[in-house]
Design a protein around this motif. Structure first.
Motif, PDB file in Angstrom:
ATOM      1  N   ALA A 132       8.772  17.350  -8.924  1.00 20.48           N
ATOM      2  CA  ALA A 132       8.662  16.195  -8.035  1.00 20.48           C
ATOM      3  C   ALA A 132       9.486  15.030  -8.581  1.00 20.48           C
ATOM      4  N   LEU A 133       9.403  14.815  -9.891  1.00 21.87           N
ATOM      5  CA  LEU A 133      10.177  13.741 -10.509  1.00 21.87           C
ATOM      6  C   LEU A 133      11.671  13.997 -10.364  1.00 21.87           C
ATOM      7  N   GLU A 134      12.099  15.176 -10.753  1.00 17.71           N
ATOM      8  CA  GLU A 134      13.528  15.503 -10.706  1.00 17.71           C
ATOM      9  C   GLU A 134      14.063  15.467  -9.273  1.00 17.71           C
ATOM     10  N   ASP A 135      13.312  15.998  -8.341  1.00 15.02           N
ATOM     11  CA  ASP A 135      13.756  16.037  -6.943  1.00 15.02           C
ATOM     12  C   ASP A 135      13.850  14.647  -6.320  1.00 15.02           C
ATOM     13  N   ASN A 136      13.270  13.661  -6.981  1.00  9.10           N
ATOM     14  CA  ASN A 136      13.302  12.295  -6.464  1.00  9.10           C
ATOM     15  C   ASN A 136      14.122  11.356  -7.353  1.00  9.10           C
ATOM     16  N   GLY A 137      15.078  11.935  -8.075  1.00  8.39           N
ATOM     17  CA  GLY A 137      16.074  11.147  -8.783  1.00  8.39           C
ATOM     18  C   GLY A 137      15.700  10.658 -10.167  1.00  8.39           C
ATOM     19  N   ILE A 138      14.611  11.159 -10.720  1.00  6.28           N
ATOM     20  CA  ILE A 138      14.212  10.763 -12.068  1.00  6.28           C
ATOM     21  C   ILE A 138      14.686  11.847 -13.021  1.00  6.28           C
ATOM     22  N   ASP A 139      15.547  11.477 -13.945  1.00  6.14           N
ATOM     23  CA  ASP A 139      16.246  12.450 -14.790  1.00  6.14           C
ATOM     24  C   ASP A 139      15.420  12.858 -16.017  1.00  6.14           C
ATOM     25  N   ILE A 140      14.214  13.312 -15.769  1.00  3.76           N
ATOM     26  CA  ILE A 140      13.315  13.727 -16.844  1.00  3.76           C
ATOM     27  C   ILE A 140      13.876  14.957 -17.547  1.00  3.76           C
ATOM     28  N   LEU A 141      13.689  15.003 -18.846  1.00  3.36           N
ATOM     29  CA  LEU A 141      14.119  16.175 -19.606  1.00  3.36           C
ATOM     30  C   LEU A 141      13.122  17.320 -19.425  1.00  3.36           C
ATOM     31  N   HIS A 142      13.646  18.529 -19.538  1.00  3.15           N
ATOM     32  CA  HIS A 142      12.842  19.754 -19.534  1.00  3.15           C
ATOM     33  C   HIS A 142      13.682  20.826 -20.230  1.00  3.15           C
ATOM     34  N   ARG A 143      13.958  20.539 -21.483  1.00  2.00           N
ATOM     35  CA  ARG A 143      14.920  21.322 -22.262  1.00  2.00           C
ATOM     36  C   ARG A 143      14.588  22.809 -22.340  1.00  2.00           C
ATOM     37  N   CYS A 144      13.314  23.175 -22.306  1.00  5.26           N
ATOM     38  CA  CYS A 144      12.943  24.591 -22.416  1.00  5.26           C
ATOM     39  C   CYS A 144      12.755  25.245 -21.050  1.00  5.26           C
ATOM     40  N   GLY A 145      13.043  24.519 -19.992  1.00  5.91           N
ATOM     41  CA  GLY A 145      12.928  25.098 -18.660  1.00  5.91           C
ATOM     42  C   GLY A 145      11.492  25.207 -18.156  1.00  5.91           C
ATOM     43  N   GLY A 146      10.627  24.368 -18.648  1.00  5.11           N
ATOM     44  CA  GLY A 146       9.248  24.348 -18.153  1.00  5.11           C
ATOM     45  C   GLY A 146       8.318  25.329 -18.818  1.00  5.11           C
ATOM     46  N   LYS A 147       8.623  25.734 -20.027  1.00  5.48           N
ATOM     47  CA  LYS A 147       7.796  26.730 -20.723  1.00  5.48           C
ATOM     48  C   LYS A 147       6.868  26.117 -21.775  1.00  5.48           C
ATOM     49  N   ALA A 148       6.760  24.784 -21.787  1.00  5.27           N
ATOM     50  CA  ALA A 148       5.865  24.050 -22.705  1.00  5.27           C
ATOM     51  C   ALA A 148       6.198  24.300 -24.176  1.00  5.27           C
ATOM     52  N   LYS A 149       7.445  24.534 -24.479  1.00 10.94           N
ATOM     53  CA  LYS A 149       7.868  24.768 -25.868  1.00 10.94           C
ATOM     54  C   LYS A 149       8.462  23.508 -26.496  1.00 10.94           C
ATOM     55  N   CYS A 150       9.157  22.697 -25.705  1.00 11.98           N
ATOM     56  CA  CYS A 150       9.916  21.576 -26.275  1.00 11.98           C
ATOM     57  C   CYS A 150       9.198  20.237 -26.162  1.00 11.98           C
ATOM     58  N   THR A 151       8.311  20.085 -25.240  1.00  9.98           N
ATOM     59  CA  THR A 151       7.546  18.861 -24.933  1.00  9.98           C
ATOM     60  C   THR A 151       8.424  17.688 -24.493  1.00  9.98           C
ATOM     61  N   THR A 152       9.677  17.930 -24.104  1.00 17.19           N
ATOM     62  CA  THR A 152      10.541  16.829 -23.680  1.00 17.19           C
ATOM     63  C   THR A 152      10.180  16.298 -22.295  1.00 17.19           C
ATOM     64  N   CYS A 153       9.367  16.995 -21.547  1.00 12.37           N
ATOM     65  CA  CYS A 153       8.969  16.549 -20.208  1.00 12.37           C
ATOM     66  C   CYS A 153       7.664  15.758 -20.233  1.00 12.37           C
ATOM     67  N   ARG A 154       7.245  15.341 -21.411  1.00 12.15           N
ATOM     68  CA  ARG A 154       5.957  14.647 -21.519  1.00 12.15           C
ATOM     69  C   ARG A 154       5.983  13.295 -20.811  1.00 12.15           C
ATOM     70  N   VAL A 155       4.849  12.951 -20.251  1.00 17.59           N
ATOM     71  CA  VAL A 155       4.700  11.687 -19.537  1.00 17.59           C
ATOM     72  C   VAL A 155       3.408  10.999 -19.961  1.00 17.59           C
ATOM     73  N   LYS A 156       3.423   9.667 -19.877  1.00 14.40           N
ATOM     74  CA  LYS A 156       2.207   8.874 -19.999  1.00 14.40           C
ATOM     75  C   LYS A 156       1.634   8.778 -18.595  1.00 14.40           C
TER      76      LYS A 156
END
Length: 107
Positions: free
Chosen positions: A23-47
Motif C-alpha cells: 500500500a505504501l509503495e503503490d502510493n508513492g512512498i519509497d519504503i525499503l524492502h530489501r529482502c522482498g518481504g520475507k522479514a529477514k532484513c527489517t528495512t520495511c519497519r514502521v512506527k
C-alpha cells in the motif's frame, strides 16, 4: 477502505487486507524492502502512531530478536490493513538511505 496517513505525504485509501508495504509503495512512498518481504532484513519497519495491526507476529518477534531491535515497531511486509485507519512512519526509505528498495514483496 481504510485510510493510511504517512507524515510528509498525502493520506490515501487502500484496500482492506493489502500488505502495508505494498500500500505504501503503490502510493508513492519509497519504503525499503530489501529482502522482498520475507522479514529477514527489517528495512520495511514502521512506527505506528495511530491504528492497530494486532499483536506482533511470530515472524516479527523473531526478526526483532535476531536484529536486537525494539519490538515496538512493525514490519510493513508482515501486516495487512484492516478496517481501521492508520498513521505510520517508515523508518527507512530509498531516498534517505540511498539504497535500492529491493524486490517487490508478494501479495
Amino acid at each position: 477502505m481504510p485510510k493510511v496517513t504517512v507524515p510528509g505525504f498525502e493520506s490515501f485509501e487502500a484496500e482492506k487486507g493489502k500488505k502495508l508495504v505494498l500500500a505504501l509503495e503503490d502510493n508513492g512512498i519509497d519504503i525499503l524492502h530489501r529482502c522482498g518481504g520475507k522479514a529477514k532484513c527489517t528495512t520495511c519497519r514502521v512506527k505506528v502512531h495511530e491504528g492497530d495491526f494486532g499483536p506482533l507476529t511470530d515472524i516479527e518477534k523473531e526478526a526483532f530478536k535476531r536484529k536486537g531491535m525494539d519490538d515496538s515497531l512493525r514490519l510493513s511486509c508482515q501486516v495487512r490493513l484492516t478496517d481501521e485507519d492508520v498513521k505510520v512512519e517508515p523508518e527507512m526509505t530509498a531516498a534517505v538511505s540511498g539504497l535500492d528498495p529491493g524486490p517487490r514483496p508478494e501479495n
